[in-house]
Write an enzyme that holds these catalytic residues in place. Structure first.
Site, PDB file in Angstrom:
ATOM      1  N   HIS A  77       0.861  -1.180   0.000  1.00 13.05           N
ATOM      2  CA  HIS A  77       0.000   0.000   0.000  1.00 13.05           C
ATOM      3  C   HIS A  77       0.900   1.233   0.000  1.00 13.05           C
ATOM      4  O   HIS A  77       1.982   1.223   0.563  1.00 13.05           O
ATOM      5  CB  HIS A  77      -0.882  -0.029   1.254  1.00 13.05           C
ATOM      6  CG  HIS A  77      -1.955   1.007   1.307  1.00 13.05           C
ATOM      7  ND1 HIS A  77      -1.694   2.328   1.579  1.00 13.05           N
ATOM      8  CD2 HIS A  77      -3.305   0.918   1.145  1.00 13.05           C
ATOM      9  CE1 HIS A  77      -2.835   3.007   1.586  1.00 13.05           C
ATOM     10  NE2 HIS A  77      -3.831   2.175   1.314  1.00 13.05           N
ATOM     11  N   GLN A 132      -4.448  -4.836   7.063  1.00 14.51           N
ATOM     12  CA  GLN A 132      -5.364  -5.890   6.638  1.00 14.51           C
ATOM     13  C   GLN A 132      -5.153  -7.184   7.433  1.00 14.51           C
ATOM     14  O   GLN A 132      -5.842  -8.177   7.190  1.00 14.51           O
ATOM     15  CB  GLN A 132      -5.180  -6.182   5.139  1.00 14.51           C
ATOM     16  CG  GLN A 132      -5.434  -5.005   4.227  1.00 14.51           C
ATOM     17  CD  GLN A 132      -6.894  -4.579   4.198  1.00 14.51           C
ATOM     18  OE1 GLN A 132      -7.792  -5.343   4.534  1.00 14.51           O
ATOM     19  NE2 GLN A 132      -7.132  -3.337   3.799  1.00 14.51           N
ATOM     20  N   LYS A 187     -10.706  -0.310  10.296  1.00 10.32           N
ATOM     21  CA  LYS A 187     -10.859  -1.524   9.489  1.00 10.32           C
ATOM     22  C   LYS A 187     -11.261  -2.728  10.331  1.00 10.32           C
ATOM     23  O   LYS A 187     -11.444  -3.824   9.807  1.00 10.32           O
ATOM     24  CB  LYS A 187      -9.573  -1.825   8.723  1.00 10.32           C
ATOM     25  CG  LYS A 187      -9.175  -0.758   7.702  1.00 10.32           C
ATOM     26  CD  LYS A 187      -7.907  -1.126   6.973  1.00 10.32           C
ATOM     27  CE  LYS A 187      -7.367   0.008   6.118  1.00 10.32           C
ATOM     28  NZ  LYS A 187      -8.230   0.321   4.966  1.00 10.32           N
ATOM     29  N   CYS A 245      -4.611   2.340  -3.875  1.00  7.67           N
ATOM     30  CA  CYS A 245      -3.389   2.901  -3.264  1.00  7.67           C
ATOM     31  C   CYS A 245      -2.207   1.948  -3.432  1.00  7.67           C
ATOM     32  O   CYS A 245      -1.417   1.741  -2.503  1.00  7.67           O
ATOM     33  CB  CYS A 245      -3.613   3.217  -1.787  1.00  7.67           C
ATOM     34  SG  CYS A 245      -4.861   4.473  -1.485  1.00  7.67           S
TER      35      CYS A 245
END
Length: 408
Positions: free
Chosen positions: A121, A201, A224, A362
């Site tokens: 990212h 993530q 997230k 991104c």
């Protein structure tokens, strides 16, 4: 508690979008918030809104207890050795920049190496790129395998005794693969390098044990994983955090201020200048309580099952390309449908109430590696169901049919 039962805790999911029941598949960008998180933050503002660490009055003490209590919840959630190793930041991006400025720029010199991948990212790419430019260090990349994964052989071939920092994702926000962090940490440490892990993530989707992984830094974002926006975490081993300089100066992070010099508070407060993100930290603490009640292993198991179910159906659609490993993926699927631009695909799906992401995510260097300008991405979380996957796949087929008719 299964996904259907969990949905009752997420008020935003019970609505229609464009005349259809909302199917929210953009969790990789941000997840929805359970009512427990919303109520915890509401309670802070209604009942004990005050600044932390400064006042000795009742509200100040309650706020400090809530804020530092959240830090302890994070510590336990990732199994850090001590709460002092948990720094609250504005998010993963802020955490990466804290280390890139306060550690990398302070210690790197020409001839040193920063090692990463083209699959990062931008938030875990640009800060290191810029640190290399400023210090004269070499910016190196671990070659990706054909499916975009990171192999240990490639890691061994890339890291050298000149490598000082290895910065890598835990789970790719595009390819959905899980990187072998523990083994990479061992290789990095054998060469005297420190390992920074982008866990944006990772932390929302799998059980994290930073001591077992043996990474030096691990960063993730609250929003997230069911928590509020604007707050995140930088974990660092005490020894590396103590060598890292703060990048924001002002109130709260100081010990003594003289006319021509100042000293900083001990960990973790030297990195938390100014009024911290109090309500955000309390909200993150409530999100962690919620995740722990469900169980991170249960969340990971559900998401992998859902992804496998979705991929099985998607492969049957003519013209479908799915990027990344075809087995054992984490919580997302990135894809393209021949003849349909991802933005157009996302727009049509939205007309059916289905929210997916479209663009470069991104990750422009990775898009170039994949030889595409953009992709679409469906990303899942604990509250998504097989029925929603069915609606998503049906939407893909309708999109393909629509554009086939338009251009036939």
């Amino acid at each position: 508690m299964n996904a259907k039962e969990l949905r009752k805790y997420f008020p935003i999911l019970h609505q229609e979008v464009n005349g259809h029941q909302l199917v929210y598949l953009d969790n990789g960008a941000t997840s929805q918030k359970p009512i427990q998180v919303i109520e915890a933050m509401d309670k802070y503002y209604k009942e004990y809104n005050s600044n932390v660490h400064r006042g000795v009055h009742t509200l100040g003490s309650l706020a400090t207890d809530g804020y530092e209590g959240a830090r302890e919840k994070v510590r336990a959630f990732i199994n850090a050795r001590e709460a002092a190793e948990v720094v609250f930041t504005r998010g993963t991006t802020s955490a990466v920049n804290t280390v890139a400025y306060g550690f990398a720029r302070a210690f790197l010199k020409p001839g040193d190496e920063i090692v990463t991948t083209v699959a990062e990212h931008h938030s875990n790419f640009i800060p290191w790129q810029q640190a290399a430019k400023v210090t004269g260090a070499t910016f190196k990349f671990i070659p990706l395998a054909e499916d975009g994964t990171v192999t240990l052989d490639a890691v061994r071939d890339t890291i050298t005794d000149n490598t000082k920092i290895v910065a890598i994702h835990h789970i790719s926000n595009v390819l959905g693969d899980t990187t072998p962090i523990k083994e990479i940490a061992q290789i990095a440490h054998q060469h005297g390098a420190i390992l920074f892990v982008d866990g944006a993530q990772g932390a929302p989707h799998k059980k994290i044990d930073v001591q077992d992984l043996d990474c030096d830094f691990y960063a993730f974002s609250s929003h997230k994983m069911g928590g509020p926006t604007g707050v995140g975490v930088l974990y660092g081993k005490r020894e590396v955090l103590e060598r890292t300089e703060p990048m924001e100066f002002g109130g709260e992070m100081i010990d003594f201020v003289e006319l021509y010099d100042s000293t900083w508070k001990e960990l973790p407060w030297k990195f938390e200048g100014g009024t911290p993100i109090i309500a955000g930290a309390i909200g993150l603490g409530a999100a962690i309580d919620f995740l722990e009640e469900i169980g991170m292993d249960n969340i990971e198991r559900h998401e992998k099952k859902l992804v496998a179910y979705a991929m099985e159906q998607m492969r049957e659609i003519e013209g479908m390309t799915i990027y990344g490993p075809q087995q054992d993926r984490s919580s997302l699927i990135t894809f393209n449908l021949a003849g349909v631009h991802p933005h157009d695909l996302s727009t049509v799906l939205d007309s059916y109430g289905i929210a997916v992401r479209a663009g470069h995510h991104c990750a422009q260097p990775l898009m170039r590696w994949l030889n595409v300008t953009a992709t679409a991405r469906a990303s899942f979380y604990m509250y998504n169901t097989e029925e929603e996957v069915d609606a998503f796949v049906a939407g893909l087929k309708k999109t393909k049919e629509y554009f086939g008719n338009v251009f036939s």
